[in-house]
Every structure is written in structure tokens, then in C-alpha cells.
Design a protein around this motif. Structure first.
Motif, PDB file in Angstrom:
ATOM      1  N   GLU A  64       0.814  -1.220   0.000  1.00  0.00           N
ATOM      2  CA  GLU A  64       0.000   0.000   0.000  1.00  0.00           C
ATOM      3  C   GLU A  64       0.849   1.272   0.000  1.00  0.00           C
ATOM      4  N   VAL A  65       2.112   1.169   0.374  1.00  0.00           N
ATOM      5  CA  VAL A  65       3.021   2.323   0.363  1.00  0.00           C
ATOM      6  C   VAL A  65       3.831   2.355  -0.929  1.00  0.00           C
ATOM      7  N   ALA A  66       4.047   1.212  -1.542  1.00  0.00           N
ATOM      8  CA  ALA A  66       4.930   1.081  -2.700  1.00  0.00           C
ATOM      9  C   ALA A  66       4.489   1.917  -3.895  1.00  0.00           C
ATOM     10  N   GLN A  67       3.202   2.142  -4.060  1.00  0.00           N
ATOM     11  CA  GLN A  67       2.723   2.922  -5.186  1.00  0.00           C
ATOM     12  C   GLN A  67       2.982   4.410  -5.001  1.00  0.00           C
ATOM     13  N   GLY A  68       3.201   4.840  -3.787  1.00  0.00           N
ATOM     14  CA  GLY A  68       3.525   6.227  -3.519  1.00  0.00           C
ATOM     15  C   GLY A  68       2.332   7.159  -3.643  1.00  0.00           C
ATOM     16  N   GLU A  69       2.574   8.419  -3.355  1.00  0.00           N
ATOM     17  CA  GLU A  69       1.586   9.485  -3.496  1.00  0.00           C
ATOM     18  C   GLU A  69       2.211  10.580  -4.338  1.00  0.00           C
ATOM     19  N   TYR A  70       1.506  11.068  -5.333  1.00  0.00           N
ATOM     20  CA  TYR A  70       2.003  12.167  -6.142  1.00  0.00           C
ATOM     21  C   TYR A  70       1.844  13.466  -5.367  1.00  0.00           C
ATOM     22  N   ALA A  71       2.896  14.246  -5.310  1.00  0.00           N
ATOM     23  CA  ALA A  71       2.861  15.558  -4.669  1.00  0.00           C
ATOM     24  C   ALA A  71       3.603  16.543  -5.568  1.00  0.00           C
ATOM     25  N   ASN A  72       3.033  17.730  -5.744  1.00  0.00           N
ATOM     26  CA  ASN A  72       3.690  18.759  -6.537  1.00  0.00           C
ATOM     27  C   ASN A  72       3.880  20.039  -5.739  1.00  0.00           C
ATOM     28  N   PHE A  73       3.796  19.913  -4.419  1.00  0.00           N
ATOM     29  CA  PHE A  73       3.941  21.062  -3.538  1.00  0.00           C
ATOM     30  C   PHE A  73       4.395  20.553  -2.177  1.00  0.00           C
ATOM     31  N   ALA A  74       5.316  21.256  -1.549  1.00  0.00           N
ATOM     32  CA  ALA A  74       5.776  20.868  -0.209  1.00  0.00           C
ATOM     33  C   ALA A  74       5.827  22.097   0.679  1.00  0.00           C
ATOM     34  N   ILE A  75       5.444  21.910   1.918  1.00  0.00           N
ATOM     35  CA  ILE A  75       5.501  22.967   2.924  1.00  0.00           C
ATOM     36  C   ILE A  75       6.419  22.461   4.025  1.00  0.00           C
ATOM     37  N   ILE A  76       7.436  23.257   4.349  1.00  0.00           N
ATOM     38  CA  ILE A  76       8.407  22.848   5.362  1.00  0.00           C
ATOM     39  C   ILE A  76       8.338  23.817   6.532  1.00  0.00           C
ATOM     40  N   THR A  77       8.140  23.270   7.714  1.00  0.00           N
ATOM     41  CA  THR A  77       8.163  24.066   8.937  1.00  0.00           C
ATOM     42  C   THR A  77       9.115  23.384   9.915  1.00  0.00           C
ATOM     43  N   HIS A  78       9.481  24.108  10.964  1.00  0.00           N
ATOM     44  CA  HIS A  78      10.393  23.514  11.943  1.00  0.00           C
ATOM     45  C   HIS A  78      10.186  24.127  13.321  1.00  0.00           C
ATOM     46  N   SER A  79      10.594  23.363  14.301  1.00  0.00           N
ATOM     47  CA  SER A  79      10.677  23.824  15.685  1.00  0.00           C
ATOM     48  C   SER A  79      12.128  23.603  16.108  1.00  0.00           C
ATOM     49  N   SER A  80      12.414  23.792  17.361  1.00  0.00           N
ATOM     50  CA  SER A  80      13.792  23.570  17.824  1.00  0.00           C
ATOM     51  C   SER A  80      14.187  22.099  17.763  1.00  0.00           C
ATOM     52  N   SER A  81      13.200  21.195  17.714  1.00  0.00           N
ATOM     53  CA  SER A  81      13.528  19.769  17.764  1.00  0.00           C
ATOM     54  C   SER A  81      13.115  18.972  16.534  1.00  0.00           C
ATOM     55  N   ASP A  82      12.314  19.553  15.634  1.00  0.00           N
ATOM     56  CA  ASP A  82      11.805  18.790  14.496  1.00  0.00           C
ATOM     57  C   ASP A  82      11.708  19.642  13.236  1.00  0.00           C
ATOM     58  N   PHE A  83      11.825  18.972  12.092  1.00  0.00           N
ATOM     59  CA  PHE A  83      11.458  19.540  10.801  1.00  0.00           C
ATOM     60  C   PHE A  83      10.232  18.765  10.349  1.00  0.00           C
ATOM     61  N   ILE A  84       9.230  19.476   9.846  1.00  0.00           N
ATOM     62  CA  ILE A  84       8.005  18.847   9.379  1.00  0.00           C
ATOM     63  C   ILE A  84       7.847  19.192   7.908  1.00  0.00           C
ATOM     64  N   ILE A  85       7.708  18.168   7.082  1.00  0.00           N
ATOM     65  CA  ILE A  85       7.514  18.363   5.647  1.00  0.00           C
ATOM     66  C   ILE A  85       6.155  17.794   5.287  1.00  0.00           C
ATOM     67  N   ASP A  86       5.264  18.674   4.830  1.00  0.00           N
ATOM     68  CA  ASP A  86       3.960  18.261   4.329  1.00  0.00           C
ATOM     69  C   ASP A  86       4.031  18.236   2.811  1.00  0.00           C
ATOM     70  N   PHE A  87       3.747  17.085   2.228  1.00  0.00           N
ATOM     71  CA  PHE A  87       3.711  16.930   0.782  1.00  0.00           C
ATOM     72  C   PHE A  87       2.250  17.016   0.355  1.00  0.00           C
ATOM     73  N   ALA A  88       1.970  17.933  -0.575  1.00  0.00           N
ATOM     74  CA  ALA A  88       0.590  18.188  -0.975  1.00  0.00           C
ATOM     75  C   ALA A  88       0.442  18.065  -2.483  1.00  0.00           C
ATOM     76  N   ARG A  89      -0.801  17.981  -2.892  1.00  0.00           N
ATOM     77  CA  ARG A  89      -1.137  17.923  -4.304  1.00  0.00           C
ATOM     78  C   ARG A  89      -2.034  19.120  -4.617  1.00  0.00           C
ATOM     79  N   VAL A  90      -1.568  19.983  -5.530  1.00  0.00           N
ATOM     80  CA  VAL A  90      -2.341  21.134  -5.988  1.00  0.00           C
ATOM     81  C   VAL A  90      -2.896  20.780  -7.359  1.00  0.00           C
ATOM     82  N   LEU A  91      -4.203  20.966  -7.510  1.00  0.00           N
ATOM     83  CA  LEU A  91      -4.847  20.665  -8.790  1.00  0.00           C
ATOM     84  C   LEU A  91      -5.484  21.937  -9.347  1.00  0.00           C
ATOM     85  N   PRO A  92      -5.436  22.099 -10.668  1.00  0.00           N
ATOM     86  CA  PRO A  92      -6.009  23.303 -11.261  1.00  0.00           C
ATOM     87  C   PRO A  92      -7.510  23.393 -10.988  1.00  0.00           C
ATOM     88  N   GLY A  93      -7.952  24.604 -10.699  1.00  0.00           N
ATOM     89  CA  GLY A  93      -9.372  24.833 -10.469  1.00  0.00           C
ATOM     90  C   GLY A  93      -9.841  24.540  -9.062  1.00  0.00           C
TER      91      GLY A  93
END
Length: 104
Positions: A18-47
């Protein structure tokens, strides 16, 4: 070191179907705190007014830096094999996957 010892030190990775097929993402949002980096992978679609987050990865700062180095190394390899990756509008900090105001 013998071949037997080398096999003991290798990390085996399991990739569930179920993970092997992956997820398509064309946008990433990166945030961080003193102890972690968080990367959200998103999909933006026209319209569509919202980008849907498809996956979130949380990394320790040391792992984020290792990821940066691994990505850089792989980009160099890719460009050596396939040519330079062109990024339109280099002045902007982010790349919109679709032109702003595009209607379909």
C-alpha cells in the motif's frame, strides 16, 4: 571484514504494497521547531482552491540535514545523466505548479 559480517550490518527495508505505489505531490511545505522539521507533501490541482496534504514526514534536525545532502547528491547524479533541471521563474522562492489565475 568477511562477507558474513557485512550482511549483519546491512539494514533491510520493508516496503508494504500500500506504500509502494507512492503518493504524487507537486507542492511541499516545510516548517520547523527547535527539535523537528516537518515536511507536508501536498497535491495542488487546477481549479481547486485547496491543496490537499497527502503525506507528512517529521524529521530530527540531523536527519533533515542528511536528507538535504542526499537530495543534493542525487540531483547532481540526475543532472549528470539527464541534463540540468530547469526551474522557471528562479526569482520566486516557491514554484506554483500551475499559473496563478488559470481556469480550466
Amino acid at each position: 571484514m568477511s562477507e558474513n559480517n557485512n550482511n549483519k550490518n546491512q539494514l533491510q527495508i520493508e516496503l508494504p504494497q500500500e506504500v509502494a505505489q507512492g503518493e504524487y505531490a507537486n507542492f511541499a511545505i516545510i516548517t520547523h521547531s527547535s527539535s523537528d522539521f516537518i515536511i507536508d507533501f501536498a497535491r495542488v490541482l487546477p481549479g481547486l482552491p485547496k491543496a490537499q496534504v497527502k503525506s507528512r514526514v517529521i524529521l530530527a534536525p540531523e536527519h533533515a540535514k542528511r536528507l538535504l545532502a542526499a537530495l543534493q547528491e542525487n540531483i547532481v547524479r540526475y543532472e549528470h545523466e539527464f541534463g540540468a533541471i530547469k526551474i522557471p521563474n528562479k526569482e520566486s522562492r516557491t514554484i506554483a505548479p500551475f499559473p496563478v489565475g488559470q481556469e480550466n
